[in-house]
Design a protein around this motif. Structure first.
Motif, PDB file in Angstrom:
ATOM      1  N   UNK A 142      98.259  37.258  54.074  1.00  0.00           N
ATOM      2  CA  UNK A 142      96.878  36.771  54.083  1.00  0.00           C
ATOM      3  C   UNK A 142      96.807  35.274  53.820  1.00  0.00           C
ATOM      4  N   UNK A 143      97.790  34.750  53.116  1.00  0.00           N
ATOM      5  CA  UNK A 143      97.779  33.318  52.801  1.00  0.00           C
ATOM      6  C   UNK A 143      97.953  32.458  54.049  1.00  0.00           C
ATOM      7  N   UNK A 144      98.462  33.057  55.122  1.00  0.00           N
ATOM      8  CA  UNK A 144      98.620  32.317  56.368  1.00  0.00           C
ATOM      9  C   UNK A 144      97.284  32.132  57.085  1.00  0.00           C
ATOM     10  N   UNK A 145      96.285  32.873  56.680  1.00  0.00           N
ATOM     11  CA  UNK A 145      94.982  32.807  57.332  1.00  0.00           C
ATOM     12  C   UNK A 145      94.061  31.869  56.543  1.00  0.00           C
ATOM     13  N   UNK A 146      93.147  32.404  55.749  1.00  0.00           N
ATOM     14  CA  UNK A 146      92.156  31.574  55.055  1.00  0.00           C
ATOM     15  C   UNK A 146      92.732  30.425  54.247  1.00  0.00           C
ATOM     16  N   UNK A 195      79.786  41.097  64.552  1.00  0.00           N
ATOM     17  CA  UNK A 195      80.672  41.656  63.538  1.00  0.00           C
ATOM     18  C   UNK A 195      79.943  41.867  62.231  1.00  0.00           C
ATOM     19  N   UNK A 196      80.476  41.275  61.165  1.00  0.00           N
ATOM     20  CA  UNK A 196      79.856  41.402  59.842  1.00  0.00           C
ATOM     21  C   UNK A 196      78.908  40.244  59.539  1.00  0.00           C
ATOM     22  N   UNK A 252      82.602  33.364  64.900  1.00  0.00           N
ATOM     23  CA  UNK A 252      84.059  33.381  64.719  1.00  0.00           C
ATOM     24  C   UNK A 252      84.463  34.483  63.747  1.00  0.00           C
ATOM     25  N   UNK A 253      85.513  35.234  64.029  1.00  0.00           N
ATOM     26  CA  UNK A 253      86.020  36.222  63.070  1.00  0.00           C
ATOM     27  C   UNK A 253      86.310  35.558  61.723  1.00  0.00           C
ATOM     28  N   UNK A 260      87.251  26.734  62.878  1.00  0.00           N
ATOM     29  CA  UNK A 260      86.229  26.527  63.913  1.00  0.00           C
ATOM     30  C   UNK A 260      85.028  25.752  63.392  1.00  0.00           C
ATOM     31  N   UNK A 261      84.662  25.967  62.137  1.00  0.00           N
ATOM     32  CA  UNK A 261      83.547  25.199  61.557  1.00  0.00           C
ATOM     33  C   UNK A 261      83.907  23.720  61.511  1.00  0.00           C
TER      34      UNK A 261
END
Length: 273
Positions: A142-146, A195-196, A252-253, A260-261
């Motif tokens: 998960x650290x590779x993402x956010x 999505x959410x 964006x997911x 993206x922001x």
């Protein structure tokens, strides 16, 4: 070989100054200081140490709270997401605003932290404490993402938009807007978008980003770090920028909206603000 060339080049550059100092009657403390001491570089070196110390202390404090069970990992991650931005931005004021080295040194701090997160996410570095604090599910990947993307945005905003309102807008939308969207969207969101994501969350994104960017832009303008002429036109342009950022966040997911922001909002802020 590259390192050897660099070292030789640096030494060669100092030789004329050293030769001049060795001439009869030329060697003195004042002469040495004048030849080799650069106030801006020394100032920025101290600023770099201060910035790194403050950011690492914040990261380690939040990690300790998570490890001690005082906050859940999801809340620790959000604390890091919100607090690191303003703390890091305020640390910009440590640097000499006239120095050409400042942007590189300031950008190096989040780059190093981001490299650490990426190494943990890839399994190169074993750090269960950081995983517990930063990963919602306890999965190191998960650290590779956010977290990693978050650090990339900090690094890029600092280096490419140094002493520009665009850097402030980029980081306030990331830290305050994104966090507000998640909190308000989860609690009050009823109108679904994609999505959410919810309309209520997007409105919270706009309000939080606009308020934070306005306040911090005014603060940095007062210190002389940036030059801002606030007025109706400037505020309208800022509102449009954060709306674009909110739109990018909404479509964006969740795992990729940090980037993206930034890509959507920062260039527009550089053009219009």
């Amino acid at each position: 070989v590259g390192l050897q060339v660099f070292v030789v080049g640096r030494c060669w550059g100092f030789l004329p100054g050293l030769w001049a100092l060795l001439q009869p009657g030329e060697l003195s403390i004042g002469k040495v200081r004048g030849r080799f001491y650069h106030p801006a570089i020394m100032h920025d070196g101290v600023a770099f140490v201060l910035m790194a110390t403050v950011c690492v202390l914040l990261e380690q404090s939040i990690r300790a709270l998570a490890q001690g069970g005082f906050v859940a990992s999801v809340n620790a991650r959000k604390l890091m997401h919100v607090l690191m931005g303003p703390v890091f931005m305020l640390a910009w004021l440590f640097f000499d605003t006239t120095s050409e080295h400042a942007r590189l040194l300031a950008a190096t701090v989040p780059l190093v932290i981001t490299t650490k997160f990426a190494a943990i996410g890839l399994g190169v570095l074993d750090d269960p404490g950081t995983v517990a604090a930063m990963a919602r599910t306890g999965d190191r990947r998960e650290l590779l993402l956010g977290p990693t993307q978050y650090g990339i945005v900090f690094t890029a905003a600092t280096y490419f938009y140094w002493r520009q309102v665009a850097a402030i807008v980029a980081l306030t939308t990331l830290c305050f807007g994104d966090a507000a969207a998640e909190v308000f969207g989860r609690r009050f969101g009823k109108t679904r978008l994609l999505g959410t994501k919810t309309l209520e969350g997007s409105l919270a994104f706009v309000a939080a980003s606009f308020a934070a960017a306005t306040a911090l832009s005014a603060l940095f303008d007062a210190t002389g770090f940036v030059d801002v002429t606030m007025g109706p036109a400037w505020l309208a342009a800022l509102a449009l920028v954060v709306v674009v950022g909110a739109a990018a966040e909404a479509i964006t997911p969740s795992n990729y909206d940090n980037v993206t922001v930034f890509v959507a909002a920062a260039p527009l802020a550089a053009l219009w603000l």
